[in-house]
Write an enzyme that holds these catalytic residues in place. Sequence first.
Site, mmCIF file in Angstrom:
data_model
loop_
_atom_site.group_PDB
_atom_site.id
_atom_site.type_symbol
_atom_site.label_atom_id
_atom_site.label_comp_id
_atom_site.label_asym_id
_atom_site.label_seq_id
_atom_site.Cartn_x
_atom_site.Cartn_y
_atom_site.Cartn_z
ATOM 1 N N GLY A 168 6.758 13.613 4.050
ATOM 2 C CA GLY A 168 5.991 14.305 3.022
ATOM 3 C C GLY A 168 4.591 14.606 3.484
ATOM 4 O O GLY A 168 4.125 14.083 4.506
ATOM 5 N N LYS A 174 5.050 9.849 -0.987
ATOM 6 C CA LYS A 174 6.060 9.316 -0.071
ATOM 7 C C LYS A 174 5.952 7.798 0.093
ATOM 8 O O LYS A 174 6.974 7.109 0.181
ATOM 9 C CB LYS A 174 5.980 10.009 1.290
ATOM 10 N N THR A 193 0.369 0.332 10.056
ATOM 11 C CA THR A 193 0.074 0.818 11.396
ATOM 12 C C THR A 193 -1.319 1.422 11.525
ATOM 13 O O THR A 193 -1.731 1.761 12.630
ATOM 14 C CB THR A 193 1.100 1.895 11.798
ATOM 15 N N HIS A 210 -3.060 0.762 -1.659
ATOM 16 C CA HIS A 210 -1.717 0.424 -1.172
ATOM 17 C C HIS A 210 -1.447 -1.070 -1.341
ATOM 18 O O HIS A 210 -0.353 -1.468 -1.763
ATOM 19 C CB HIS A 210 -1.573 0.813 0.302
ATOM 20 N N GLU A 222 0.190 -6.176 10.592
ATOM 21 C CA GLU A 222 -0.638 -5.072 11.070
ATOM 22 C C GLU A 222 -0.448 -4.971 12.575
ATOM 23 O O GLU A 222 -0.912 -5.820 13.333
ATOM 24 C CB GLU A 222 -2.102 -5.309 10.701
#
Length: 331
Positions: A168, A174, A193, A210, A222
């Site tokens: 997306g 998304k 990431t 998030h 991470e």
Amino acid sequence: MKVLLTGTASGAGWPEPGCRCASCSALPPAHRRPFGLVVDGAIPFPFADPPAGYRVCAGGLGLAGPDGSRLLRLPEDRPVPPGGDRYDLVLIDLLGRPERLGELRRAGLADRATTVVAVGLDHRVRSEEELSRRLRLWGAIAVPDGAELEVVSGGTGEAMVRRALLLGGARSGKSAAAELRLAAEPYVTYVATGPDGAGDGEWAARVRAHRERRPPHWDTAETTDLAGTIRAATMPLLVDGLGTWLAAVFDEHGAWEGDRAPVAARCDDLVAAWRQAPEPVVAVSDEVGMGVVPATASGRAFRDALGRLNERLAAESEYVALVVAGRLIEL
């Protein structure tokens, strides 16, 4: 035990009387009535003083029958009860916080053999079709008003898709769609990431949003070693996202203006790991080929590399969808 569901909706019903939203407008009046539950023709919810042979548990939310079968009704405003014996039937509101099903499974109160029925249904979901799609992801079902269920060990869960790729544009929804796929899992590792946002207030705000949206019981890793993370996985993974991963790989190898062969090798390694993933993995990636052509050679190289990576991963995935304005278009 036999359970009669006289209604399966929230307190106002679905559609909600007088509501003009798109969800309510598409349904006939009293499509789903407010929730009601009666066990063995005589024991209503909430459970308080059942006949001999029955036992109330979980603070009045659960009931154990004479045959040893167990059911749990978990309203939206009640916390997940402490761990204990598993339940054969769980009636739960999943639209607001589907992660509570993951908490139940994590606590051992439900597993894939537990029949999970979604109740408290209402206009928080846009249609019965979207409701069914979400419930399939979570290993749950919806039943019509007036349904009678026998509390037995059976289960409603389907095998989880091993590899899912969600594409997306920016702010397309998304990431939220990817999180929804795994919301009811007891164990998930979120693979971040991108940078943590230190020194960049706007990016830090995105990262914070998030984190706040994810279930608190999820683990976080991470890393840019995606291939190694996938190969070593012992639980479902959510990778968010491939665009920031590829940008980091360009940085690590000085490939924006230099040799890009190491980037190609890293992509090859990721595709190989994806193909043999030992656990379910959901990845989010940017669809960058539908916008303005980048003005620089390095920008075009990144666009092309990500486009090729998306194509290769899609070819190795059981499920691929394009997310546009929060809607999924399955590919």
